[in-house]
Motif scaffolding. Structure first.
Motif, PDB file in Angstrom:
ATOM      1  N   PRO A 151       0.848  -1.192   0.000  1.00  0.00           N
ATOM      2  CA  PRO A 151       0.000   0.000   0.000  1.00  0.00           C
ATOM      3  C   PRO A 151       0.888   1.248   0.000  1.00  0.00           C
ATOM      4  O   PRO A 151       2.012   1.220   0.509  1.00  0.00           O
ATOM      5  CB  PRO A 151      -0.800  -0.117   1.293  1.00  0.00           C
ATOM      6  CG  PRO A 151      -0.033  -1.053   2.155  1.00  0.00           C
ATOM      7  CD  PRO A 151       0.789  -1.925   1.254  1.00  0.00           C
ATOM      8  N   MET A 152       0.403   2.317  -0.578  1.00  0.00           N
ATOM      9  CA  MET A 152       1.199   3.548  -0.680  1.00  0.00           C
ATOM     10  C   MET A 152       1.631   4.080   0.680  1.00  0.00           C
ATOM     11  O   MET A 152       2.686   4.701   0.783  1.00  0.00           O
ATOM     12  CB  MET A 152       0.425   4.632  -1.447  1.00  0.00           C
ATOM     13  CG  MET A 152       0.289   4.343  -2.927  1.00  0.00           C
ATOM     14  SD  MET A 152       1.868   4.162  -3.807  1.00  0.00           S
ATOM     15  CE  MET A 152       2.439   5.849  -3.873  1.00  0.00           C
ATOM     16  N   ASN A 153       0.864   3.822   1.732  1.00  0.00           N
ATOM     17  CA  ASN A 153       1.247   4.337   3.048  1.00  0.00           C
ATOM     18  C   ASN A 153       2.468   3.620   3.625  1.00  0.00           C
ATOM     19  O   ASN A 153       2.987   4.026   4.653  1.00  0.00           O
ATOM     20  CB  ASN A 153       0.071   4.321   4.028  1.00  0.00           C
ATOM     21  CG  ASN A 153      -0.397   2.924   4.370  1.00  0.00           C
ATOM     22  OD1 ASN A 153       0.065   1.928   3.807  1.00  0.00           O
ATOM     23  ND2 ASN A 153      -1.340   2.849   5.290  1.00  0.00           N
ATOM     24  N   GLU A 154       2.948   2.541   2.975  1.00  0.00           N
ATOM     25  CA  GLU A 154       4.173   1.872   3.406  1.00  0.00           C
ATOM     26  C   GLU A 154       5.393   2.328   2.596  1.00  0.00           C
ATOM     27  O   GLU A 154       6.488   1.824   2.798  1.00  0.00           O
ATOM     28  CB  GLU A 154       4.019   0.351   3.270  1.00  0.00           C
ATOM     29  CG  GLU A 154       3.093  -0.257   4.294  1.00  0.00           C
ATOM     30  CD  GLU A 154       3.048  -1.768   4.211  1.00  0.00           C
ATOM     31  OE1 GLU A 154       3.983  -2.386   3.650  1.00  0.00           O
ATOM     32  OE2 GLU A 154       2.059  -2.338   4.695  1.00  0.00           O
ATOM     33  N   ILE A 155       5.194   3.278   1.690  1.00  0.00           N
ATOM     34  CA  ILE A 155       6.279   3.741   0.819  1.00  0.00           C
ATOM     35  C   ILE A 155       6.745   5.110   1.290  1.00  0.00           C
ATOM     36  O   ILE A 155       5.946   6.016   1.512  1.00  0.00           O
ATOM     37  CB  ILE A 155       5.818   3.790  -0.647  1.00  0.00           C
ATOM     38  CG1 ILE A 155       5.386   2.394  -1.095  1.00  0.00           C
ATOM     39  CG2 ILE A 155       6.925   4.347  -1.545  1.00  0.00           C
ATOM     40  CD1 ILE A 155       4.689   2.361  -2.431  1.00  0.00           C
ATOM     41  N   THR A 156       8.052   5.243   1.442  1.00  0.00           N
ATOM     42  CA  THR A 156       8.638   6.512   1.862  1.00  0.00           C
ATOM     43  C   THR A 156       9.120   7.326   0.670  1.00  0.00           C
ATOM     44  O   THR A 156       8.991   8.538   0.639  1.00  0.00           O
ATOM     45  CB  THR A 156       9.844   6.247   2.804  1.00  0.00           C
ATOM     46  OG1 THR A 156       9.356   5.533   3.934  1.00  0.00           O
ATOM     47  CG2 THR A 156      10.497   7.521   3.259  1.00  0.00           C
ATOM     48  N   LEU A 157       9.672   6.635  -0.338  1.00  0.00           N
ATOM     49  CA  LEU A 157      10.320   7.349  -1.437  1.00  0.00           C
ATOM     50  C   LEU A 157      10.305   6.494  -2.703  1.00  0.00           C
ATOM     51  O   LEU A 157      10.450   5.275  -2.628  1.00  0.00           O
ATOM     52  CB  LEU A 157      11.768   7.638  -1.022  1.00  0.00           C
ATOM     53  CG  LEU A 157      12.663   8.406  -1.960  1.00  0.00           C
ATOM     54  CD1 LEU A 157      13.558   9.324  -1.168  1.00  0.00           C
ATOM     55  CD2 LEU A 157      13.503   7.476  -2.795  1.00  0.00           C
ATOM     56  N   ILE A 158      10.136   7.157  -3.842  1.00  0.00           N
ATOM     57  CA  ILE A 158      10.293   6.528  -5.153  1.00  0.00           C
ATOM     58  C   ILE A 158      11.323   7.356  -5.909  1.00  0.00           C
ATOM     59  O   ILE A 158      11.174   8.570  -6.041  1.00  0.00           O
ATOM     60  CB  ILE A 158       8.976   6.459  -5.938  1.00  0.00           C
ATOM     61  CG1 ILE A 158       7.959   5.581  -5.203  1.00  0.00           C
ATOM     62  CG2 ILE A 158       9.223   5.932  -7.360  1.00  0.00           C
ATOM     63  CD1 ILE A 158       6.569   5.583  -5.807  1.00  0.00           C
ATOM     64  N   GLY A 159      12.370   6.694  -6.353  1.00  0.00           N
ATOM     65  CA  GLY A 159      13.439   7.378  -7.069  1.00  0.00           C
ATOM     66  C   GLY A 159      13.643   6.812  -8.459  1.00  0.00           C
ATOM     67  O   GLY A 159      13.351   5.643  -8.722  1.00  0.00           O
ATOM     68  N   ARG A 160      14.173   7.642  -9.332  1.00  0.00           N
ATOM     69  CA  ARG A 160      14.432   7.271 -10.721  1.00  0.00           C
ATOM     70  C   ARG A 160      15.925   7.415 -10.995  1.00  0.00           C
ATOM     71  O   ARG A 160      16.411   8.523 -11.175  1.00  0.00           O
ATOM     72  CB  ARG A 160      13.634   8.179 -11.630  1.00  0.00           C
ATOM     73  CG  ARG A 160      13.798   7.932 -13.100  1.00  0.00           C
ATOM     74  CD  ARG A 160      12.857   8.866 -13.883  1.00  0.00           C
ATOM     75  NE  ARG A 160      13.045   8.638 -15.293  1.00  0.00           N
ATOM     76  CZ  ARG A 160      13.622   9.507 -16.110  1.00  0.00           C
ATOM     77  NH1 ARG A 160      14.060  10.673 -15.658  1.00  0.00           N
ATOM     78  NH2 ARG A 160      13.765   9.217 -17.380  1.00  0.00           N
ATOM     79  N   PRO A 161      16.668   6.295 -11.002  1.00  0.00           N
ATOM     80  CA  PRO A 161      18.090   6.378 -11.336  1.00  0.00           C
ATOM     81  C   PRO A 161      18.254   6.828 -12.783  1.00  0.00           C
ATOM     82  O   PRO A 161      17.614   6.267 -13.688  1.00  0.00           O
ATOM     83  CB  PRO A 161      18.598   4.952 -11.135  1.00  0.00           C
ATOM     84  CG  PRO A 161      17.617   4.361 -10.166  1.00  0.00           C
ATOM     85  CD  PRO A 161      16.302   4.968 -10.553  1.00  0.00           C
ATOM     86  N   VAL A 162      19.050   7.850 -12.988  1.00  0.00           N
ATOM     87  CA  VAL A 162      19.220   8.401 -14.342  1.00  0.00           C
ATOM     88  C   VAL A 162      20.698   8.561 -14.684  1.00  0.00           C
ATOM     89  O   VAL A 162      21.554   8.631 -13.807  1.00  0.00           O
ATOM     90  CB  VAL A 162      18.502   9.765 -14.493  1.00  0.00           C
ATOM     91  CG1 VAL A 162      17.008   9.613 -14.354  1.00  0.00           C
ATOM     92  CG2 VAL A 162      19.016  10.777 -13.488  1.00  0.00           C
ATOM     93  N   ILE A 163      20.937   8.607 -15.964  1.00  0.00           N
ATOM     94  CA  ILE A 163      22.252   8.876 -16.530  1.00  0.00           C
ATOM     95  C   ILE A 163      22.109  10.168 -17.314  1.00  0.00           C
ATOM     96  O   ILE A 163      21.198  10.291 -18.141  1.00  0.00           O
ATOM     97  CB  ILE A 163      22.714   7.727 -17.469  1.00  0.00           C
ATOM     98  CG1 ILE A 163      22.717   6.396 -16.736  1.00  0.00           C
ATOM     99  CG2 ILE A 163      24.052   8.043 -18.099  1.00  0.00           C
ATOM    100  CD1 ILE A 163      23.691   6.275 -15.604  1.00  0.00           C
ATOM    101  N   ALA A 164      22.984  11.136 -17.085  1.00  0.00           N
ATOM    102  CA  ALA A 164      22.911  12.403 -17.803  1.00  0.00           C
ATOM    103  C   ALA A 164      22.993  12.151 -19.302  1.00  0.00           C
ATOM    104  O   ALA A 164      23.801  11.358 -19.778  1.00  0.00           O
ATOM    105  CB  ALA A 164      24.052  13.317 -17.359  1.00  0.00           C
TER     106      ALA A 164
END
Length: 147
Positions: A132-145
């Motif tokens: 559930p979304m309430n168990e998520i602290t952060l969503i990140g997107r690893p990127v390369i310039a």
């Protein structure tokens, strides 16, 4: 006598190893290869947001190419969503995993968002989870310039 019991217990991964394995899998899906050891060396003793910030900058990939890396924070509990949130849907739609950190600090591979839940997998065991979304602290997107 204690040694056989110790050897029989499953090995627990360090949190940095799970985070590093998640980042390695995300970048590999984007065509850039790193080793877990390279990522752990960049993260050092940091965790959470500080570990992600430590990933920003020029580095050498496992293929000895110089690349500029970063982890863009797309969504964070309690914060205003990033204006680049549409890239999250684009990446997931293209089958590119994202980084998900749970409220208890686990790093997972995010595969899909569906209303109030997320489908993720553990980078070390491959176990699939629905959170559930309430168990998520952060969503990140690893990127390369430039990618």
């Amino acid at each position: 006598m204690a040694l056989p019991l110790m050897l029989a217990m499953p090995v627990q991964a360090e949190p940095a190893n799970a985070l590093a394995a998640t980042l390695v899998a995300c970048w590999q899906a984007r065509g850039i290869r790193f080793t877990v050891e390279q990522v752990i060396a960049r993260i050092g003793p940091r965790s959470g947001r500080a570990a992600l910030l430590a990933m920003a900058g020029a580095t050498i990939s496992a293929d000895e190419d110089e690349v500029e890396t970063a982890v863009e924070i797309m969504w964070e509990a309690g914060a205003v969503p990033s204006p680049s949130l549409p890239l999250l849907a684009r990446d997931l739609g293209a089958g590119l995993p994202l980084l998900l950190i749970t409220s208890d600090g686990r790093a997972l591979l995010l595969h899909a968002l569906d209303g109030g839940s997320a489908t993720a997998s553990d980078p070390l065991s491959g176990q699939r989870l629905t959170l559930p979304m309430n168990e998520i602290t952060l969503i990140g997107r690893p990127v390369i310039a430039g990618a």
